[in-house]
Scaffold this motif. Structure first.
Motif, PDB file in Angstrom:
ATOM      1  N   VAL A 183       0.771  -1.415   0.072  1.00 56.35           N
ATOM      2  CA  VAL A 183       0.033   0.028   0.096  1.00 56.35           C
ATOM      3  C   VAL A 183       0.712   1.268  -0.087  1.00 56.35           C
ATOM      4  O   VAL A 183       0.598   2.114  -0.659  1.00 56.35           O
ATOM      5  CB  VAL A 183      -0.844   0.050   1.239  1.00 56.35           C
ATOM      6  CG1 VAL A 183      -1.544   1.357   1.460  1.00 56.35           C
ATOM      7  CG2 VAL A 183      -1.979  -0.915   1.092  1.00 56.35           C
ATOM      8  N   ARG A 184       1.874   1.290   0.789  1.00 59.20           N
ATOM      9  CA  ARG A 184       3.051   2.443   0.986  1.00 59.20           C
ATOM     10  C   ARG A 184       3.355   2.667  -0.403  1.00 59.20           C
ATOM     11  O   ARG A 184       3.684   3.984  -1.022  1.00 59.20           O
ATOM     12  CB  ARG A 184       4.039   2.185   1.832  1.00 59.20           C
ATOM     13  CG  ARG A 184       4.864   3.393   1.972  1.00 59.20           C
ATOM     14  CD  ARG A 184       5.926   3.181   3.435  1.00 59.20           C
ATOM     15  NE  ARG A 184       5.068   2.841   4.460  1.00 59.20           N
ATOM     16  CZ  ARG A 184       5.143   1.649   5.219  1.00 59.20           C
ATOM     17  NH1 ARG A 184       5.803   0.888   4.924  1.00 59.20           N
ATOM     18  NH2 ARG A 184       4.237   1.581   6.305  1.00 59.20           N
ATOM     19  N   ASP A 185       4.121   1.636  -1.214  1.00 56.56           N
ATOM     20  CA  ASP A 185       4.387   1.630  -2.423  1.00 56.56           C
ATOM     21  C   ASP A 185       3.459   2.119  -3.580  1.00 56.56           C
ATOM     22  O   ASP A 185       3.776   3.233  -4.427  1.00 56.56           O
ATOM     23  CB  ASP A 185       5.229   0.292  -2.969  1.00 56.56           C
ATOM     24  CG  ASP A 185       6.349  -0.060  -2.145  1.00 56.56           C
ATOM     25  OD1 ASP A 185       6.915   0.785  -1.668  1.00 56.56           O
ATOM     26  OD2 ASP A 185       6.906  -1.301  -2.268  1.00 56.56           O
ATOM     27  N   PHE A 186       2.345   1.735  -3.419  1.00 52.08           N
ATOM     28  CA  PHE A 186       1.240   2.247  -4.228  1.00 52.08           C
ATOM     29  C   PHE A 186       0.981   3.689  -3.916  1.00 52.08           C
ATOM     30  O   PHE A 186       0.824   4.661  -5.036  1.00 52.08           O
ATOM     31  CB  PHE A 186       0.104   1.655  -4.062  1.00 52.08           C
ATOM     32  CG  PHE A 186      -1.218   1.720  -4.760  1.00 52.08           C
ATOM     33  CD1 PHE A 186      -1.417   1.177  -6.293  1.00 52.08           C
ATOM     34  CD2 PHE A 186      -2.121   2.910  -4.555  1.00 52.08           C
ATOM     35  CE1 PHE A 186      -2.652   1.680  -6.966  1.00 52.08           C
ATOM     36  CE2 PHE A 186      -3.290   3.114  -5.329  1.00 52.08           C
ATOM     37  CZ  PHE A 186      -3.685   2.525  -6.524  1.00 52.08           C
ATOM     38  N   LYS A 187       0.813   3.910  -2.631  1.00 55.54           N
ATOM     39  CA  LYS A 187       0.791   5.509  -2.462  1.00 55.54           C
ATOM     40  C   LYS A 187       1.966   6.219  -3.182  1.00 55.54           C
ATOM     41  O   LYS A 187       1.688   7.422  -3.686  1.00 55.54           O
ATOM     42  CB  LYS A 187       0.673   5.686  -1.087  1.00 55.54           C
ATOM     43  CG  LYS A 187       0.841   7.202  -0.496  1.00 55.54           C
ATOM     44  CD  LYS A 187       0.726   7.438   1.042  1.00 55.54           C
ATOM     45  CE  LYS A 187       0.836   8.571   1.552  1.00 55.54           C
ATOM     46  NZ  LYS A 187       2.223   9.272   1.408  1.00 55.54           N
ATOM     47  N   ARG A 188       3.204   6.069  -2.979  1.00 58.56           N
ATOM     48  CA  ARG A 188       4.345   6.845  -3.375  1.00 58.56           C
ATOM     49  C   ARG A 188       4.231   6.891  -4.987  1.00 58.56           C
ATOM     50  O   ARG A 188       4.604   7.854  -5.618  1.00 58.56           O
ATOM     51  CB  ARG A 188       5.589   5.973  -3.093  1.00 58.56           C
ATOM     52  CG  ARG A 188       6.852   6.623  -3.531  1.00 58.56           C
ATOM     53  CD  ARG A 188       7.971   5.937  -2.901  1.00 58.56           C
ATOM     54  NE  ARG A 188       8.134   5.639  -1.689  1.00 58.56           N
ATOM     55  CZ  ARG A 188       8.104   4.539  -0.969  1.00 58.56           C
ATOM     56  NH1 ARG A 188       7.698   3.392  -1.824  1.00 58.56           N
ATOM     57  NH2 ARG A 188       8.091   4.317   0.413  1.00 58.56           N
ATOM     58  N   ALA A 189       3.961   5.703  -5.817  1.00 58.62           N
ATOM     59  CA  ALA A 189       3.770   5.653  -7.162  1.00 58.62           C
ATOM     60  C   ALA A 189       2.751   6.618  -7.620  1.00 58.62           C
ATOM     61  O   ALA A 189       2.684   7.278  -8.824  1.00 58.62           O
ATOM     62  CB  ALA A 189       3.771   4.247  -7.638  1.00 58.62           C
ATOM     63  N   TRP A 190       1.588   6.471  -6.659  1.00 62.83           N
ATOM     64  CA  TRP A 190       0.504   7.475  -7.150  1.00 62.83           C
ATOM     65  C   TRP A 190       0.953   8.801  -6.907  1.00 62.83           C
ATOM     66  O   TRP A 190       0.574   9.629  -7.936  1.00 62.83           O
ATOM     67  CB  TRP A 190      -0.746   7.060  -6.502  1.00 62.83           C
ATOM     68  CG  TRP A 190      -1.919   7.807  -6.628  1.00 62.83           C
ATOM     69  CD1 TRP A 190      -2.385   8.527  -7.853  1.00 62.83           C
ATOM     70  CD2 TRP A 190      -3.437   7.645  -6.006  1.00 62.83           C
ATOM     71  NE1 TRP A 190      -3.478   9.074  -7.750  1.00 62.83           N
ATOM     72  CE2 TRP A 190      -4.096   8.324  -6.521  1.00 62.83           C
ATOM     73  CE3 TRP A 190      -3.716   6.833  -4.689  1.00 62.83           C
ATOM     74  CZ2 TRP A 190      -5.631   8.412  -6.436  1.00 62.83           C
ATOM     75  CZ3 TRP A 190      -4.818   7.132  -4.366  1.00 62.83           C
ATOM     76  CH2 TRP A 190      -5.937   7.897  -4.833  1.00 62.83           C
ATOM     77  N   GLU A 191       1.527   9.393  -6.000  1.00 60.09           N
ATOM     78  CA  GLU A 191       1.853  10.873  -5.840  1.00 60.09           C
ATOM     79  C   GLU A 191       2.848  11.172  -6.667  1.00 60.09           C
ATOM     80  O   GLU A 191       3.074  12.369  -7.024  1.00 60.09           O
ATOM     81  CB  GLU A 191       2.456  10.786  -4.406  1.00 60.09           C
ATOM     82  CG  GLU A 191       1.381  10.449  -3.214  1.00 60.09           C
ATOM     83  CD  GLU A 191       2.122  10.444  -1.870  1.00 60.09           C
ATOM     84  OE1 GLU A 191       1.473  10.856  -0.835  1.00 60.09           O
ATOM     85  OE2 GLU A 191       3.281  10.067  -1.724  1.00 60.09           O
ATOM     86  N   THR A 192       3.670  10.189  -7.260  1.00 58.81           N
ATOM     87  CA  THR A 192       4.820  10.576  -8.209  1.00 58.81           C
ATOM     88  C   THR A 192       4.485  10.421  -9.542  1.00 58.81           C
ATOM     89  O   THR A 192       5.122  10.572 -10.713  1.00 58.81           O
ATOM     90  CB  THR A 192       6.188   9.831  -7.731  1.00 58.81           C
ATOM     91  OG1 THR A 192       5.784   8.401  -7.856  1.00 58.81           O
ATOM     92  CG2 THR A 192       6.511  10.297  -6.482  1.00 58.81           C
ATOM     93  N   SER A 193       3.067  10.066  -9.840  1.00 59.76           N
ATOM     94  CA  SER A 193       2.633   9.577 -11.198  1.00 59.76           C
ATOM     95  C   SER A 193       3.506   8.742 -11.755  1.00 59.76           C
ATOM     96  O   SER A 193       3.855   8.790 -13.112  1.00 59.76           O
ATOM     97  CB  SER A 193       2.462  11.063 -11.911  1.00 59.76           C
ATOM     98  OG  SER A 193       1.649  11.741 -11.240  1.00 59.76           O
ATOM     99  N   ASP A 194       4.010   7.804 -11.094  1.00 62.78           N
ATOM    100  CA  ASP A 194       4.932   6.854 -11.821  1.00 62.78           C
ATOM    101  C   ASP A 194       4.159   5.458 -12.236  1.00 62.78           C
ATOM    102  O   ASP A 194       3.496   4.557 -11.590  1.00 62.78           O
ATOM    103  CB  ASP A 194       5.986   6.167 -10.709  1.00 62.78           C
ATOM    104  CG  ASP A 194       6.967   5.011 -11.164  1.00 62.78           C
ATOM    105  OD1 ASP A 194       6.838   4.741 -12.337  1.00 62.78           O
ATOM    106  OD2 ASP A 194       7.999   5.110 -10.724  1.00 62.78           O
ATOM    107  N   ILE A 195       3.627   5.531 -13.545  1.00 66.68           N
ATOM    108  CA  ILE A 195       2.682   4.584 -14.122  1.00 66.68           C
ATOM    109  C   ILE A 195       3.235   3.176 -14.118  1.00 66.68           C
ATOM    110  O   ILE A 195       2.765   2.005 -13.983  1.00 66.68           O
ATOM    111  CB  ILE A 195       2.085   5.110 -15.574  1.00 66.68           C
ATOM    112  CG1 ILE A 195       0.952   4.166 -15.766  1.00 66.68           C
ATOM    113  CG2 ILE A 195       3.256   4.831 -16.381  1.00 66.68           C
ATOM    114  CD1 ILE A 195       0.242   4.585 -16.970  1.00 66.68           C
TER     115      ILE A 195
END
Length: 297
Positions: A183-195
């Motif tokens: 979940v933390r990795d998902f949050k980070r990827a979402w915040e940084t727009s890392d598709i």
């Protein structure tokens, strides 16, 4: 005259809230069920109450029957619901500064039988299956006791619970630490727009479902496929640049909440298998977020 069972009756409130929430998936409805159960208790004459050997069993039987009736009418109510219906999310108040002891959410035990994944499977069962399974497998009532509530024979209730049990996924679940890491990795990827990172965290057959009740902006149909979900989530981020994401416990599991101007507008629950997200539930209906929006973040 004072009710001789008063203390025993009052002490059952937590158990009744826990039972009704698992059966109905709604804290608001669970609270209504408990209130109606107590109303029926106090509608008895003093002589009738004195004749009840085990008030706890009487209260559970009444609450279970009320829930069974409500579940029976749920299909008609769902047909009028706008979009997808997801169980009401429960917060872990120890993570917030605010605390209201009168809130029924404080009386819900956060264990595996309250996870969003578990509640969604329960919601797919028939009313009788759900009641028989929850009473027997979760709350450890005997099938003789379950039969008294469901109105069927003990053998029939055993079959109902067995049928319901087959619907419950038997694959190993990640630990909370592993769940939180994904979940933390998902949050980070979402915040940084890392598709690419988002797609890597999502199972190729993942499903995302949103519940707005028609009261908030949300996608109406489930989104299927990791790449499609990643694209949709980046579109959400692009439209709402002021959103702040916080890691919070949702129904006993690591999840996320989204804040706009310090108000929680979305709660996200996740199901994870083999290190990847298989389900995302996005609860946007403000009526289901009342217990969250009053909490200090």
């Amino acid at each position: 005259m004072t009710d001789p069972h008063l203390r025993a009756v009052i002490s059952e409130r937590r158990q009744l809230i826990n039972l009704a929430y698992r059966l109905l998936g709604s804290l608001a409805e669970a609270e209504d069920v408990v209130q109606e159960t107590y109303a029926r208790w106090y509608a008895l004459t003093e002589q009738q109450r004195r004749g009840i050997t085990t008030p706890a069993a009487w209260l559970t039987t009444v609450a279970g029957r009320i829930c069974l009736d409500l579940l029976g009418s749920a299909r008609a109510r769902r047909e009028r619901y706008v979009g997808e219906w997801i169980p009401e999310p429960v917060p872990d108040r120890s993570e917030f500064g605010g605390h209201r002891s009168a809130d029924p959410a404080d009386r819900v035990t956060l264990d595996e039988s309250i996870s969003m994944a578990f509640l969604v499977v329960l919601d797919s069962m028939t009313p009788a299956e759900r009641v028989a399974f929850v009473l027997h497998d979760v709350f450890r009532y005997s099938f003789i006791e379950v039969a008294e509530i469901v109105g069927r024979s003990p053998a029939a209730c055993r079959q109902l619970a067995s049928s319901a049990r087959r619907r419950i996924r038997s694959t190993p679940q990640p630990s909370k630490t592993e769940h939180a890491a994904v979940v933390r990795d998902f949050k980070r990827a979402w915040e940084t727009s890392d598709i690419e990172a988002l797609i890597g965290l999502l199972d190729p057959q993942a499903i995302a479902t949103a519940d707005s009740g028609g009261l908030a902006l949300a996608f109406r149909e489930p989104i299927i496929g990791g790449a499609q979900i990643a694209t949709a989530w980046l579109a959400i981020a692009a439209r709402a640049a002021t959103v702040e994401l916080l890691e919070r416990t949702v129904n006993g599991q690591p999840g996320l909440v989204a804040l706009v101007d310090d108000a929680i507008v979305s709660v996200y629950a996740f199901d994870i298998a083999d290190g990847r997200i298989t389900r995302i539930w996005a609860i946007r209906n403000p009526e289901k977020l009342r217990r969250w929006t009053t909490l200090d973040s």
